[in-house]
Scaffold this motif. Structure first.
Motif, PDB file in Angstrom:
ATOM      1  N   ASP A  22      32.767  50.337  51.210  1.00  0.00           N
ATOM      2  CA  ASP A  22      33.559  51.482  51.569  1.00  0.00           C
ATOM      3  C   ASP A  22      35.128  51.323  51.280  1.00  0.00           C
ATOM      4  OD1 ASP A  22      33.669  53.661  53.267  1.00  0.00           O
ATOM      5  OD2 ASP A  22      34.301  53.297  54.885  1.00  0.00           O
ATOM      6  N   THR A  23      35.977  52.196  50.938  1.00  0.00           N
ATOM      7  CA  THR A  23      37.539  52.337  50.693  1.00  0.00           C
ATOM      8  C   THR A  23      38.956  53.186  51.755  1.00  0.00           C
ATOM      9  OG1 THR A  23      36.846  51.728  48.431  1.00  0.00           O
ATOM     10  CG2 THR A  23      38.853  51.911  48.815  1.00  0.00           C
ATOM     11  N   GLN A  24      39.104  52.568  52.263  1.00  0.00           N
ATOM     12  CA  GLN A  24      39.965  53.107  52.797  1.00  0.00           C
ATOM     13  C   GLN A  24      41.834  53.164  52.204  1.00  0.00           C
ATOM     14  OE1 GLN A  24      39.664  55.508  55.129  1.00  0.00           O
ATOM     15  NE2 GLN A  24      37.118  55.113  55.238  1.00  0.00           N
ATOM     16  N   LEU A  25      42.736  54.202  52.295  1.00  0.00           N
ATOM     17  CA  LEU A  25      43.830  54.170  52.014  1.00  0.00           C
ATOM     18  C   LEU A  25      44.810  54.069  52.581  1.00  0.00           C
ATOM     19  CD1 LEU A  25      43.911  56.574  48.905  1.00  0.00           C
ATOM     20  CD2 LEU A  25      43.272  54.250  48.449  1.00  0.00           C
ATOM     21  N   PRO A  44      43.259  52.401  59.498  1.00  0.00           N
ATOM     22  CA  PRO A  44      41.963  52.970  58.369  1.00  0.00           C
ATOM     23  C   PRO A  44      40.730  52.629  59.058  1.00  0.00           C
ATOM     24  CG  PRO A  44      42.671  51.007  57.776  1.00  0.00           C
ATOM     25  CD  PRO A  44      44.038  51.435  58.357  1.00  0.00           C
ATOM     26  N   ARG A  45      40.013  53.208  58.771  1.00  0.00           N
ATOM     27  CA  ARG A  45      38.457  53.231  60.383  1.00  0.00           C
ATOM     28  C   ARG A  45      37.863  52.983  58.885  1.00  0.00           C
ATOM     29  NH1 ARG A  45      36.487  53.454  64.320  1.00  0.00           N
ATOM     30  NH2 ARG A  45      34.020  54.953  64.551  1.00  0.00           N
ATOM     31  N   LEU A  46      36.868  51.709  58.957  1.00  0.00           N
ATOM     32  CA  LEU A  46      36.367  51.008  58.218  1.00  0.00           C
ATOM     33  C   LEU A  46      34.704  51.202  59.325  1.00  0.00           C
ATOM     34  CD1 LEU A  46      37.699  48.106  55.987  1.00  0.00           C
ATOM     35  CD2 LEU A  46      36.815  50.583  55.343  1.00  0.00           C
ATOM     36  N   ALA A  47      34.661  51.051  59.908  1.00  0.00           N
ATOM     37  CA  ALA A  47      34.068  50.666  60.784  1.00  0.00           C
ATOM     38  C   ALA A  47      32.720  52.349  61.258  1.00  0.00           C
ATOM     39  CB  ALA A  47      34.205  49.778  62.392  1.00  0.00           C
ATOM     40  N   GLN A  48      32.175  51.939  61.546  1.00  0.00           N
ATOM     41  CA  GLN A  48      31.001  53.432  62.402  1.00  0.00           C
ATOM     42  C   GLN A  48      31.283  53.484  63.639  1.00  0.00           C
ATOM     43  OE1 GLN A  48      29.386  55.241  60.321  1.00  0.00           O
ATOM     44  NE2 GLN A  48      30.119  53.385  58.862  1.00  0.00           N
ATOM     45  N   THR A  72      48.649  50.741  50.197  1.00  0.00           N
ATOM     46  CA  THR A  72      47.697  49.738  50.093  1.00  0.00           C
ATOM     47  C   THR A  72      45.886  50.298  49.946  1.00  0.00           C
ATOM     48  OG1 THR A  72      47.188  47.681  50.347  1.00  0.00           O
ATOM     49  CG2 THR A  72      47.142  48.647  52.250  1.00  0.00           C
ATOM     50  N   THR A  73      44.868  49.645  49.959  1.00  0.00           N
ATOM     51  CA  THR A  73      43.820  50.216  49.162  1.00  0.00           C
ATOM     52  C   THR A  73      43.117  49.171  50.082  1.00  0.00           C
ATOM     53  OG1 THR A  73      43.827  51.129  47.584  1.00  0.00           O
ATOM     54  CG2 THR A  73      42.162  50.101  48.025  1.00  0.00           C
TER      55      THR A  73
END
Length: 221
Positions: free
Chosen positions: A75-78, A88-92, A107-108
């Motif tokens: 996954d990628t988040q800005l 950011p939300r990377l989790a389910q 940042t990324t």
């Protein structure tokens, strides 16, 4: 398990492109890394070197033996603090939410699922791949490296056969993107093998199973 060494023309593990550094984790197998910018290193990663489904590794020395902890970007988040986002939300939905309060600039971030381990040889290649859950915890600021195709194939070739024994764990971590990241890894492995390699059939079967399970979970059979 048979020791599986990388080919003699394999790249030096110390010369691999640095992608970023660990900033947090959602679980023992689910990490978040901040992608390096030009000011962070001499050679920041290009877009295709940190794309979805890209294998990566982190180097760890345990009891005098150096290991490569293998993972994959799922996954990628800005992040743009100027927009007032809390993070950011990377989790389910059933996982912890990642909210790094100290990030103060655009940042990324990439989500990294750990897949297994390998031993780093004196020749700076990898050997003894294992798809068991890594026992060791990554640390904040650990460097994440781009995993070249030669290392990716070596990691997946156990006892002479291509394997993806981590697949169920990866699907659990990646959630809705689980099937897609597995298929992306399979496509990468296909391109590394000769067309007449018997492992191509193995990859076909694994892909069919993954896609069927994904359709079933979504109510499409």
């Amino acid at each position: 398990m048979t020791n599986t060494s990388a080919p003699s023309d394999s790249p030096d593990i110390d010369s691999c492109v640095r992608i970023g550094s660990i900033v947090s984790s959602n679980s023992h197998l689910d990490y978040v890394a901040e992608v390096y910018k030009e000011r962070d290193c001499d050679r920041p990663p290009e877009l295709h070197e940190r794309e979805f489904g890209q294998p990566v590794f982190i180097k760890k020395t345990v009891d005098g033996t150096e290991h490569a902890i293998i993972g994959v970007i799922y996954d990628t988040q800005l992040v743009d603090p100027d927009q007032g986002r809390t993070g950011p939300r990377l989790a389910q939905d059933d996982q912890a939410q990642f909210t790094p309060g100290y990030i103060e600039e655009r940042t990324t971030l990439v989500g990294i699922a750990l897949l297994g381990t390998a031993v780093v040889t004196d020749e700076r290649a990898i050997t003894d791949p294992s798809h068991q859950m890594p026992r060791w915890t990554m640390e904040v600021d650990d460097t994440v490296y781009h995993c070249p195709d030669q290392f990716t194939e070596t990691f997946h070739r156990i006892d002479g056969q291509i394997q993806l024994a981590y697949m169920d764990r990866l699907v659990d971590i990646a959630g809705d993107l689980g099937a897609e990241v597995v298929v992306t890894l399979i496509d990468r492995l296909r391109g590394m093998l000769p067309e007449d390699d018997s492992n191509q059939r193995v990859l076909d079967v694994v892909e069919q199973n993954v896609q069927w399970q994904a359709r079933e979970q979504r109510g499409v059979v």
